[in-house]
Motif scaffolding. Structure first.
Motif, PDB file in Angstrom:
ATOM      1  N   MET A   1      15.837 -17.802  -0.772  1.00  0.00           N
ATOM      2  CA  MET A   1      17.093 -17.163  -0.387  1.00  0.00           C
ATOM      3  C   MET A   1      17.575 -17.675   0.969  1.00  0.00           C
ATOM      4  O   MET A   1      18.721 -18.045   1.146  1.00  0.00           O
ATOM      5  N   LEU A   2      16.655 -17.709   1.933  1.00  0.00           N
ATOM      6  CA  LEU A   2      17.014 -18.199   3.257  1.00  0.00           C
ATOM      7  C   LEU A   2      16.716 -19.686   3.384  1.00  0.00           C
ATOM      8  O   LEU A   2      15.637 -20.141   3.023  1.00  0.00           O
ATOM      9  N   THR A   3      17.660 -20.439   3.921  1.00  0.00           N
ATOM     10  CA  THR A   3      17.435 -21.855   4.191  1.00  0.00           C
ATOM     11  C   THR A   3      16.923 -22.008   5.620  1.00  0.00           C
ATOM     12  O   THR A   3      16.950 -21.070   6.409  1.00  0.00           O
ATOM     13  N   ARG A   4      16.507 -23.215   5.964  1.00  0.00           N
ATOM     14  CA  ARG A   4      16.037 -23.464   7.321  1.00  0.00           C
ATOM     15  C   ARG A   4      17.186 -23.264   8.336  1.00  0.00           C
ATOM     16  O   ARG A   4      16.935 -22.869   9.467  1.00  0.00           O
ATOM     17  N   ARG A   5      18.411 -23.547   7.922  1.00  0.00           N
ATOM     18  CA  ARG A   5      19.526 -23.326   8.853  1.00  0.00           C
ATOM     19  C   ARG A   5      19.675 -21.844   9.169  1.00  0.00           C
ATOM     20  O   ARG A   5      19.889 -21.464  10.323  1.00  0.00           O
ATOM     21  N   HIS A   6      19.555 -21.005   8.149  1.00  0.00           N
ATOM     22  CA  HIS A   6      19.626 -19.561   8.375  1.00  0.00           C
ATOM     23  C   HIS A   6      18.526 -19.120   9.337  1.00  0.00           C
ATOM     24  O   HIS A   6      18.746 -18.272  10.213  1.00  0.00           O
ATOM     25  N   ILE A   7      17.344 -19.695   9.166  1.00  0.00           N
ATOM     26  CA  ILE A   7      16.219 -19.345  10.031  1.00  0.00           C
ATOM     27  C   ILE A   7      16.502 -19.770  11.464  1.00  0.00           C
ATOM     28  O   ILE A   7      16.233 -19.027  12.412  1.00  0.00           O
ATOM     29  N   ARG A   8      17.068 -20.953  11.639  1.00  0.00           N
ATOM     30  CA  ARG A   8      17.421 -21.411  12.989  1.00  0.00           C
ATOM     31  C   ARG A   8      18.430 -20.461  13.639  1.00  0.00           C
ATOM     32  O   ARG A   8      18.350 -20.184  14.833  1.00  0.00           O
ATOM     33  N   VAL A   9      19.382 -19.984  12.843  1.00  0.00           N
ATOM     34  CA  VAL A   9      20.373 -19.033  13.364  1.00  0.00           C
ATOM     35  C   VAL A   9      19.685 -17.753  13.813  1.00  0.00           C
ATOM     36  O   VAL A   9      20.015 -17.183  14.861  1.00  0.00           O
ATOM     37  N   LYS A  10      18.716 -17.288  13.027  1.00  0.00           N
ATOM     38  CA  LYS A  10      17.989 -16.076  13.377  1.00  0.00           C
ATOM     39  C   LYS A  10      17.228 -16.251  14.702  1.00  0.00           C
ATOM     40  O   LYS A  10      17.199 -15.353  15.547  1.00  0.00           O
ATOM     41  N   VAL A  11      16.604 -17.412  14.868  1.00  0.00           N
ATOM     42  CA  VAL A  11      15.887 -17.697  16.114  1.00  0.00           C
ATOM     43  C   VAL A  11      16.874 -17.750  17.282  1.00  0.00           C
ATOM     44  O   VAL A  11      16.615 -17.212  18.356  1.00  0.00           O
ATOM     45  N   MET A  12      18.012 -18.377  17.055  1.00  0.00           N
ATOM     46  CA  MET A  12      19.051 -18.442  18.090  1.00  0.00           C
ATOM     47  C   MET A  12      19.478 -17.040  18.518  1.00  0.00           C
ATOM     48  O   MET A  12      19.633 -16.763  19.718  1.00  0.00           O
ATOM     49  N   GLN A  13      19.683 -16.158  17.552  1.00  0.00           N
ATOM     50  CA  GLN A  13      20.093 -14.788  17.851  1.00  0.00           C
ATOM     51  C   GLN A  13      19.050 -14.071  18.702  1.00  0.00           C
ATOM     52  O   GLN A  13      19.393 -13.338  19.637  1.00  0.00           O
ATOM     53  N   CYS A  14      17.774 -14.284  18.391  1.00  0.00           N
ATOM     54  CA  CYS A  14      16.691 -13.652  19.156  1.00  0.00           C
ATOM     55  C   CYS A  14      16.688 -14.130  20.601  1.00  0.00           C
ATOM     56  O   CYS A  14      16.583 -13.331  21.537  1.00  0.00           O
ATOM     57  N   ILE A  15      16.776 -15.445  20.775  1.00  0.00           N
ATOM     58  CA  ILE A  15      16.737 -16.007  22.130  1.00  0.00           C
ATOM     59  C   ILE A  15      17.967 -15.582  22.928  1.00  0.00           C
ATOM     60  O   ILE A  15      17.869 -15.250  24.116  1.00  0.00           O
ATOM     61  N   TYR A  16      19.113 -15.569  22.268  1.00  0.00           N
ATOM     62  CA  TYR A  16      20.344 -15.144  22.951  1.00  0.00           C
ATOM     63  C   TYR A  16      20.250 -13.673  23.354  1.00  0.00           C
ATOM     64  O   TYR A  16      20.649 -13.299  24.463  1.00  0.00           O
ATOM     65  N   ALA A  17      19.699 -12.844  22.471  1.00  0.00           N
ATOM     66  CA  ALA A  17      19.532 -11.424  22.779  1.00  0.00           C
ATOM     67  C   ALA A  17      18.608 -11.240  23.974  1.00  0.00           C
ATOM     68  O   ALA A  17      18.835 -10.373  24.836  1.00  0.00           O
ATOM     69  N   LEU A  18      17.576 -12.068  24.041  1.00  0.00           N
ATOM     70  CA  LEU A  18      16.646 -11.990  25.159  1.00  0.00           C
ATOM     71  C   LEU A  18      17.337 -12.346  26.470  1.00  0.00           C
ATOM     72  O   LEU A  18      17.148 -11.678  27.491  1.00  0.00           O
ATOM     73  N   THR A  19      18.149 -13.410  26.472  1.00  0.00           N
ATOM     74  CA  THR A  19      18.840 -13.820  27.695  1.00  0.00           C
ATOM     75  C   THR A  19      19.839 -12.767  28.147  1.00  0.00           C
ATOM     76  O   THR A  19      20.075 -12.599  29.347  1.00  0.00           O
ATOM     77  N   GLN A  20      20.421 -12.041  27.187  1.00  0.00           N
ATOM     78  CA  GLN A  20      21.386 -11.006  27.531  1.00  0.00           C
ATOM     79  C   GLN A  20      20.700  -9.762  28.086  1.00  0.00           C
ATOM     80  O   GLN A  20      21.205  -9.113  29.006  1.00  0.00           O
ATOM     81  N   SER A  21      19.537  -9.434  27.531  1.00  0.00           N
ATOM     82  CA  SER A  21      18.838  -8.212  27.945  1.00  0.00           C
ATOM     83  C   SER A  21      17.908  -8.436  29.127  1.00  0.00           C
ATOM     84  O   SER A  21      17.420  -7.472  29.716  1.00  0.00           O
ATOM     85  N   LYS A  22      17.646  -9.711  29.444  1.00  0.00           N
ATOM     86  CA  LYS A  22      16.716 -10.064  30.529  1.00  0.00           C
ATOM     87  C   LYS A  22      15.301  -9.556  30.239  1.00  0.00           C
ATOM     88  O   LYS A  22      14.509  -9.308  31.142  1.00  0.00           O
ATOM     89  N   ASP A  23      15.002  -9.383  28.967  1.00  0.00           N
ATOM     90  CA  ASP A  23      13.679  -8.908  28.551  1.00  0.00           C
ATOM     91  C   ASP A  23      12.827 -10.119  28.192  1.00  0.00           C
ATOM     92  O   ASP A  23      13.152 -10.860  27.261  1.00  0.00           O
ATOM     93  N   ASP A  24      11.739 -10.335  28.919  1.00  0.00           N
ATOM     94  CA  ASP A  24      10.918 -11.527  28.680  1.00  0.00           C
ATOM     95  C   ASP A  24       9.708 -11.245  27.793  1.00  0.00           C
ATOM     96  O   ASP A  24       8.737 -12.003  27.787  1.00  0.00           O
ATOM     97  N   SER A  25       9.751 -10.164  27.026  1.00  0.00           N
ATOM     98  CA  SER A  25       8.641  -9.818  26.145  1.00  0.00           C
ATOM     99  C   SER A  25       8.681 -10.676  24.881  1.00  0.00           C
ATOM    100  O   SER A  25       9.531 -10.491  24.016  1.00  0.00           O
ATOM    101  N   LEU A  26       7.750 -11.609  24.804  1.00  0.00           N
ATOM    102  CA  LEU A  26       7.695 -12.498  23.644  1.00  0.00           C
ATOM    103  C   LEU A  26       7.316 -11.726  22.391  1.00  0.00           C
ATOM    104  O   LEU A  26       7.853 -11.961  21.314  1.00  0.00           O
ATOM    105  N   GLU A  27       6.407 -10.777  22.526  1.00  0.00           N
ATOM    106  CA  GLU A  27       5.972  -9.972  21.382  1.00  0.00           C
ATOM    107  C   GLU A  27       7.144  -9.199  20.792  1.00  0.00           C
ATOM    108  O   GLU A  27       7.303  -9.117  19.567  1.00  0.00           O
TER     109      GLU A  27
END
Length: 315
Positions: A1-27
């Motif tokens: 169902m999900l392609t690798r591009r969709h997965i890359r978008v999901k990772v992008m969203q996570c990293i962007y959310a982290l930069t916005q929240s200033k939360d450095d919790s990798l877990e």
């Protein structure tokens, strides 16, 4: 169902959310990534179950009107039960595997928010698509399927109220909606009358390697953030982190990470994938900017032997 591009978008969203929240919790970001990916499947199931709810509503409306013994708009149709007898709707409504999955996930959204079902159903029965179908003298699975596909494309997917509902429920669904809509439409086009019940419950990921890819791309991009920033700085003489769009910075770091840490993925695939994501999620000039930097980096990595690629790679 999900392609690798969709997965890359999901990772992008996570990293962007982290930069916005200033939360450095990798877990926390890993958990967010996993939940975000799994929630796409929930969205798919909710859209699929909407057809079951619409089918139930059509039967309920027919029974109510029959008991009133009063004329209504349905009286003008030769077969007033044609929509109720729609073969694809009945196929979905009788799918026990699907029902068990919905029950297991406790997806009662439409029961708790039945005003959306009423809204969509009203739009359907007042549409020309419905009228033409009900007046047609034909009766076949293909005609039934064509109606459901047309209703989804023209009335359900573009419905602003539905979009607002999903946006309010889970923020990540804003970006997931077009992807899930496209996939569901493909499933509806491919379905046949004799398909197994499991057809409507495809795997979310092609295999476990996709989840490994997602986690690895996320963690290596975040853990080596300073290193990736230096790589970008070397290719932009007027480097100013505050002037580069945050999404562009995230995509560049992810692309560099992928180029250097995933030997089975060809560099052309990596570059093309991130350029396409930039076109959709960033500024009009972002893809040109990103392409210029990645092109310089790939040439440099080839010269110094850092770009060790092997195999055909995965999209």
């Amino acid at each position: 169902m999900l392609t690798r591009r969709h997965i890359r978008v999901k990772v992008m969203q996570c990293i962007y959310a982290l930069t916005q929240s200033k939360d450095d919790s990798l877990e926390k970001q890993e958990k967010f990534l996993k939940a975000s990916i799994e929630n796409m499947y929930t969205l798919y199931l909710l859209l699929l179950s909407l057809f079951i709810e619409l089918h139930m509503r059509s039967k309920d409306q027919f029974e109510r009107s029959s008991k009133k013994y009063l004329s209504n708009d349905e009286d003008r149709y030769p077969n007033q039960k044609k929509f109720i007898d729609n073969r694809l709707l009945r196929q979905l409504s009788s799918n026990q595997t699907l029902k068990e999955e919905l029950a297991h996930r406790k997806l009662k959204n439409w029961y708790l928010n039945d005003e959306y079902v009423k809204l969509i159903y009203k739009d359907i029965v007042e549409s020309d698509l419905y009228a033409n179908y009900m007046l047609s003298g034909k009766s076949s699975y293909e005609e039934d399927k064509d109606l459901i596909i047309a209703l989804f494309k023209e009335l359900i997917a573009p419905n602003e109220k539905m979009y607002e509902y999903f946006e309010d429920d889970k923020l990540t669904w804003v970006d997931d909606f077009p992807i899930v809509n496209t996939f569901l439409l493909k499933q509806l086009r491919k379905v046949t009358e004799n398909k197994n019940e499991s057809f409507f419950l495809p795997s979310l990921l092609k295999d476990q390697e996709d989840m490994v890819f997602a986690r690895t791309l996320l963690t290596k991009t975040l853990l080596k953030n300073t290193e990736w920033e230096k790589e970008i700085e070397g290719k932009t003489p007027n480097w100013d982190k505050d002037r580069i769009a945050e999404i562009d910075a995230v995509l560049l770091k992810m692309a560099i990470c992928e180029l250097l840490n995933f030997p089975s993925i060809p560099e052309k695939v990596t570059i093309n994938e991130f350029l396409e994501i930039a076109k959709e999620y960033s500024t009009p000039k972002s893809s040109i900017f990103i392409n210029g930097i990645l092109d310089k980096l790939v040439k440099e990595y080839r010269e110094n032997g850092k770009l060790n690629k092997m195999g055909r790679g995965l999209l």
